[in-house]
Design a protein around this motif. Structure first.
Motif, PDB file in Angstrom:
ATOM      1  N   LEU A  15       0.867  -1.217   0.120  1.00  0.00           N
ATOM      2  CA  LEU A  15       0.081   0.046  -0.030  1.00  0.00           C
ATOM      3  C   LEU A  15       1.079   1.259  -0.081  1.00  0.00           C
ATOM      4  N   GLY A  18       2.610   1.608  -3.449  1.00  0.00           N
ATOM      5  CA  GLY A  18       1.849   1.390  -4.522  1.00  0.00           C
ATOM      6  C   GLY A  18       0.705   2.492  -4.732  1.00  0.00           C
ATOM      7  N   MET A  19       0.313   3.037  -3.670  1.00  0.00           N
ATOM      8  CA  MET A  19      -0.522   4.165  -3.544  1.00  0.00           C
ATOM      9  C   MET A  19      -0.164   5.334  -4.468  1.00  0.00           C
ATOM     10  N   PRO A  20       0.975   5.853  -4.190  1.00  0.00           N
ATOM     11  CA  PRO A  20       1.733   6.930  -4.550  1.00  0.00           C
ATOM     12  C   PRO A  20       1.775   6.771  -6.362  1.00  0.00           C
ATOM     13  N   ILE A  22      -0.276   4.977  -8.008  1.00  0.00           N
ATOM     14  CA  ILE A  22      -1.626   4.844  -8.740  1.00  0.00           C
ATOM     15  C   ILE A  22      -2.142   6.136  -8.563  1.00  0.00           C
ATOM     16  N   MET A  23      -1.925   7.221  -7.491  1.00  0.00           N
ATOM     17  CA  MET A  23      -2.395   8.311  -7.436  1.00  0.00           C
ATOM     18  C   MET A  23      -1.780   9.268  -8.338  1.00  0.00           C
ATOM     19  N   VAL A  59      -0.405  10.145   0.602  1.00  0.00           N
ATOM     20  CA  VAL A  59      -1.426   9.002   0.273  1.00  0.00           C
ATOM     21  C   VAL A  59      -0.922   7.769   0.782  1.00  0.00           C
ATOM     22  N   ALA A  60       0.447   7.859   0.892  1.00  0.00           N
ATOM     23  CA  ALA A  60       1.039   6.427   1.265  1.00  0.00           C
ATOM     24  C   ALA A  60       0.597   6.138   3.011  1.00  0.00           C
ATOM     25  N   ALA A  63      -3.146   5.507   3.154  1.00  0.00           N
ATOM     26  CA  ALA A  63      -3.288   4.366   2.760  1.00  0.00           C
ATOM     27  C   ALA A  63      -2.952   3.271   3.844  1.00  0.00           C
ATOM     28  N   THR A  64      -1.656   3.259   4.301  1.00  0.00           N
ATOM     29  CA  THR A  64      -1.393   2.179   5.263  1.00  0.00           C
ATOM     30  C   THR A  64      -2.147   2.216   6.635  1.00  0.00           C
ATOM     31  N   GLY A  67      -5.493   0.922   5.911  1.00  0.00           N
ATOM     32  CA  GLY A  67      -5.414  -0.574   5.347  1.00  0.00           C
ATOM     33  C   GLY A  67      -4.863  -1.463   6.471  1.00  0.00           C
ATOM     34  N   GLY A  82       3.913   3.368   7.228  1.00  0.00           N
ATOM     35  CA  GLY A  82       3.745   4.149   5.855  1.00  0.00           C
ATOM     36  C   GLY A  82       4.686   5.219   5.979  1.00  0.00           C
TER      37      GLY A  82
END
Length: 162
Positions: A15, A18-20, A22-23, A59-60, A63-64, A67, A82
């Motif tokens: 998470l 990966g989230m940065p 995807i964002m 975002v990271a 998200a963590t 999550g 995160g």
């Protein structure tokens, strides 16, 4: 060894890292402010580079935090993981700029080890991590990130594979 804990931590690392990406694909340059503000180090190179953004870091961490309870850990562990993953990512970028590598250049090991080791160190006092658990997470993360980068490339989430 704690297999469940290893899987939980790998999910958080996924998470956080990966989230940065995807964002960035979803939002492009909107709200994408460089963490270093464009500053340069004494060697004349960027401190981290334009790809390390405040948005990606936030975002990271968010998200963590969100999550972590979904995988059976506390949101506080998520925040610690995160934040430390992003610190490891910034550390890697800082070293890569000193080595005069460009943003996105491959540096296997340097790209993965700090991003996985820093969060494990940040969480080790709150979780029953052994040295073997830490080694297993780092190896699995390194292999997983290399394989996932190929998938992200094929899904057009990354501009090039690692």
């Amino acid at each position: 060894m704690h297999p469940k804990l290893i899987i939980q931590l790998l999910a958080l690392l996924g998470l956080a890292n990966g989230m940065p990406v995807i964002m960035n694909k979803l939002m492009g340059k909107r709200w994408s402010y460089p963490m270093d503000g464009g500053a340069r180090f004494v060697d004349g190179q960027p401190l981290f580079g334009a790809s390390k953004t405040v948005r990606g870091t936030l975002v990271a961490v968010l998200a963590t935090a969100a999550g972590a309870p979904l995988v059976g850990l506390t949101w506080k562990i998520g925040v610690a993981a995160g934040t430390a993953a992003m610190a490891g990512d910034l550390f890697s970028s800082f070293l890569k700029r000193r080595m005069r590598l460009h943003v996105g250049d491959r540096a296997t090991g340097l790209d993965q080890i700090p991003e996985s080791l820093f969060p494990l160190l940040a969480c080790h006092l709150r979780l029953p991590l052994t040295a073997l658990d830490i080694a297993a997470v780092i190896v699995a993360f390194l292999l997983g990130e290399v394989l996932l980068s190929l998938l992200f490339y094929r899904l057009h989430l990354r501009e090039r594979p690692y």
